[in-house]
Design a protein around this motif. Structure first.
Motif, PDB file in Angstrom:
ATOM      1  N   GLY A 124      14.999   2.807   2.450  1.00 35.81           N
ATOM      2  CA  GLY A 124      16.340   2.686   3.422  1.00 35.81           C
ATOM      3  C   GLY A 124      16.304   1.768   4.469  1.00 35.81           C
ATOM      4  N   TRP A 125      15.763   0.647   4.529  1.00 36.05           N
ATOM      5  CA  TRP A 125      15.743  -0.138   5.657  1.00 36.05           C
ATOM      6  C   TRP A 125      15.078   0.401   6.827  1.00 36.05           C
ATOM      7  CZ3 TRP A 125      20.810   0.725   3.405  1.00 36.05           C
ATOM      8  CH2 TRP A 125      20.886  -0.282   2.506  1.00 36.05           C
ATOM      9  N   SER A 126      14.662   1.785   6.755  1.00 36.74           N
ATOM     10  CA  SER A 126      14.205   2.376   7.717  1.00 36.74           C
ATOM     11  C   SER A 126      12.705   2.762   7.853  1.00 36.74           C
ATOM     12  CB  SER A 126      14.932   3.755   8.022  1.00 36.74           C
ATOM     13  OG  SER A 126      16.479   3.529   8.068  1.00 36.74           O
ATOM     14  N   TYR A 127      12.043   2.632   6.457  1.00 31.58           N
ATOM     15  CA  TYR A 127      10.505   3.173   6.780  1.00 31.58           C
ATOM     16  C   TYR A 127       9.845   2.411   5.702  1.00 31.58           C
ATOM     17  CZ  TYR A 127      11.883   6.259   2.873  1.00 31.58           C
ATOM     18  OH  TYR A 127      12.335   6.898   1.649  1.00 31.58           O
ATOM     19  N   GLY A 128       8.452   2.288   5.381  1.00 29.46           N
ATOM     20  CA  GLY A 128       7.705   1.602   4.552  1.00 29.46           C
ATOM     21  C   GLY A 128       7.248   0.502   5.098  1.00 29.46           C
ATOM     22  N   ASP A 129       6.534  -0.280   4.369  1.00 27.47           N
ATOM     23  CA  ASP A 129       5.691  -1.450   4.718  1.00 27.47           C
ATOM     24  C   ASP A 129       5.255  -2.388   3.502  1.00 27.47           C
ATOM     25  OD1 ASP A 129       3.048  -0.821   4.071  1.00 27.47           O
ATOM     26  OD2 ASP A 129       3.352   0.445   5.855  1.00 27.47           O
ATOM     27  N   LYS A 130       4.613  -3.630   3.796  1.00 25.77           N
ATOM     28  CA  LYS A 130       4.381  -4.491   2.597  1.00 25.77           C
ATOM     29  C   LYS A 130       3.311  -3.815   1.796  1.00 25.77           C
ATOM     30  CE  LYS A 130       1.402  -6.860   5.976  1.00 25.77           C
ATOM     31  NZ  LYS A 130       0.177  -6.380   5.523  1.00 25.77           N
ATOM     32  N   GLY A 131       2.485  -2.914   2.202  1.00 23.63           N
ATOM     33  CA  GLY A 131       1.221  -2.405   1.647  1.00 23.63           C
ATOM     34  C   GLY A 131       1.674  -0.997   0.774  1.00 23.63           C
ATOM     35  N   THR A 132       3.074  -0.669   0.986  1.00 24.06           N
ATOM     36  CA  THR A 132       3.435   0.780   0.438  1.00 24.06           C
ATOM     37  C   THR A 132       3.266   0.752  -1.214  1.00 24.06           C
ATOM     38  OG1 THR A 132       5.133   1.106   2.061  1.00 24.06           O
ATOM     39  CG2 THR A 132       5.370   2.284  -0.074  1.00 24.06           C
ATOM     40  N   ASP A 133       3.548  -0.174  -1.776  1.00 30.53           N
ATOM     41  CA  ASP A 133       3.532  -0.208  -3.319  1.00 30.53           C
ATOM     42  C   ASP A 133       2.319  -1.033  -3.753  1.00 30.53           C
ATOM     43  OD1 ASP A 133       5.970   1.351  -3.697  1.00 30.53           O
ATOM     44  OD2 ASP A 133       6.899  -0.461  -2.913  1.00 30.53           O
ATOM     45  N   GLY A 134       1.321  -1.367  -3.088  1.00 28.42           N
ATOM     46  CA  GLY A 134       0.244  -2.389  -3.367  1.00 28.42           C
ATOM     47  C   GLY A 134      -0.647  -1.761  -4.615  1.00 28.42           C
ATOM     48  N   PRO A 135      -1.369  -0.486  -4.542  1.00 29.12           N
ATOM     49  CA  PRO A 135      -1.997  -0.385  -5.628  1.00 29.12           C
ATOM     50  C   PRO A 135      -1.189   0.110  -6.806  1.00 29.12           C
ATOM     51  CG  PRO A 135      -2.620   0.827  -3.684  1.00 29.12           C
ATOM     52  CD  PRO A 135      -1.302   0.188  -3.407  1.00 29.12           C
ATOM     53  N   THR A 136      -0.059   0.667  -6.856  1.00 27.03           N
ATOM     54  CA  THR A 136       0.737   1.223  -8.030  1.00 27.03           C
ATOM     55  C   THR A 136       1.549  -0.070  -8.613  1.00 27.03           C
ATOM     56  OG1 THR A 136       2.489   2.022  -6.676  1.00 27.03           O
ATOM     57  CG2 THR A 136       0.684   3.634  -7.059  1.00 27.03           C
ATOM     58  N   ARG A 137       1.974  -0.855  -7.904  1.00 26.84           N
ATOM     59  CA  ARG A 137       2.951  -1.669  -8.642  1.00 26.84           C
ATOM     60  C   ARG A 137       2.564  -3.273  -8.214  1.00 26.84           C
ATOM     61  NH1 ARG A 137       8.665  -0.389  -6.449  1.00 26.84           N
ATOM     62  NH2 ARG A 137       8.209   1.500  -7.729  1.00 26.84           N
TER      63      ARG A 137
END
Length: 255
Positions: free
Chosen positions: A32-45
């Protein structure tokens, strides 16, 4: 994985495919442009997709409400230019670049792709202004397309779904008018791979279909993948079948 700074306070992670000739795709996270970062989906995606032969560069951007549109677009274009300027020394094949985003990241990535030559959205983040910020392929996963439409809610919907993401994205003085990807569809758009789940209750399926049809009508190439029984950010998007298909499409388009 290696981490680099592409502009002051902004970093990116490189997940190599292991082959210097492998195509490169920039990944833009959702939230939502408001949270998360570049590592959020690293292991799974991201790491799994790199195993299918595509180097993935996951990029941070300043989150709302600290940043408002178009700063995020300026930052992502700065990341594209940085990669083009530094790709050779890093052993990356950056002649043709793809961009891949999920949810809010899909909107941003698609806007980067559809705004080539738009000086208002270019910015100067990170410098390297002698480099192109154009991309040659887009993977758009369950993203917003028309922000005015996605933010519109009845009184009941606003109580049940009190999302503030679009308002935070444009800021108190901003407007959602003109923030539709549909108006930017043209024959010069790069090829798109659009994927959406048929049970998405956050971003309607009709958003992705509208983008697909608009691109086709304009004469651009667009492929649409419908994931049955999948909701928003559904685990099915990280399945081997979906990631393998996505990587194969990127390899074919960016070859």
């Amino acid at each position: 994985m290696s981490e680099f700074s592409y502009a002051p306070g902004l970093n990116l992670d490189i997940h190599p495919a292991g082959d210097p000739s492998a195509p490169v795709v920039i990944y833009v996270h959702g939230g939502g442009w408001s949270y998360g970062d570049k590592g959020t989906d690293g292991p799974t995606r991201l790491v799994p997709l790199a195993a299918y032969g595509v180097t993935v560069v996951s990029v941070d951007y300043t989150l709302a409400p600290q940043a408002v549109y178009p700063q995020q677009v300026h930052e992502l274009k700065g990341a594209v230019r940085w990669l083009r300027a530094n790709g050779s020394r890093l052993g990356l094949n950056v002649d043709r670049l793809g961009i891949w985003g999920a949810s809010a990241g899909a909107y941003l990535g698609s806007l980067v792709a559809l705004s080539s030559g738009d000086s208002a959205l270019e910015g100067t983040v990170g410098g390297n202004l002698d480099q192109s910020s154009a991309v040659q392929a887009v993977v758009h996963w369950f993203g917003q397309v028309d922000l005015a439409a996605s933010a519109a809610r009845t009184e009941l919907e606003a109580r049940l779904l009190p999302f503030h993401f679009e308002a935070d994205f444009v800021g108190d003085d901003g407007s959602l008018d003109g923030l539709s990807l549909l108006s930017r569809a043209s024959a010069s758009a790069p090829p798109f791979l659009i994927a959406h789940g048929d049970r998405d209750r956050i971003v309607p399926l009709t958003e992705s279909l509208a983008l697909h049809y608009a691109l086709n009508r304009a004469g651009a190439r667009s492929r649409f993948e419908l994931l049955g029984s999948a909701g928003h950010e559904d685990p099915e998007f990280n399945s081997p079948a979906t990631l393998a298909t996505t990587a194969a499409w990127l390899r074919a388009v960016l070859d």
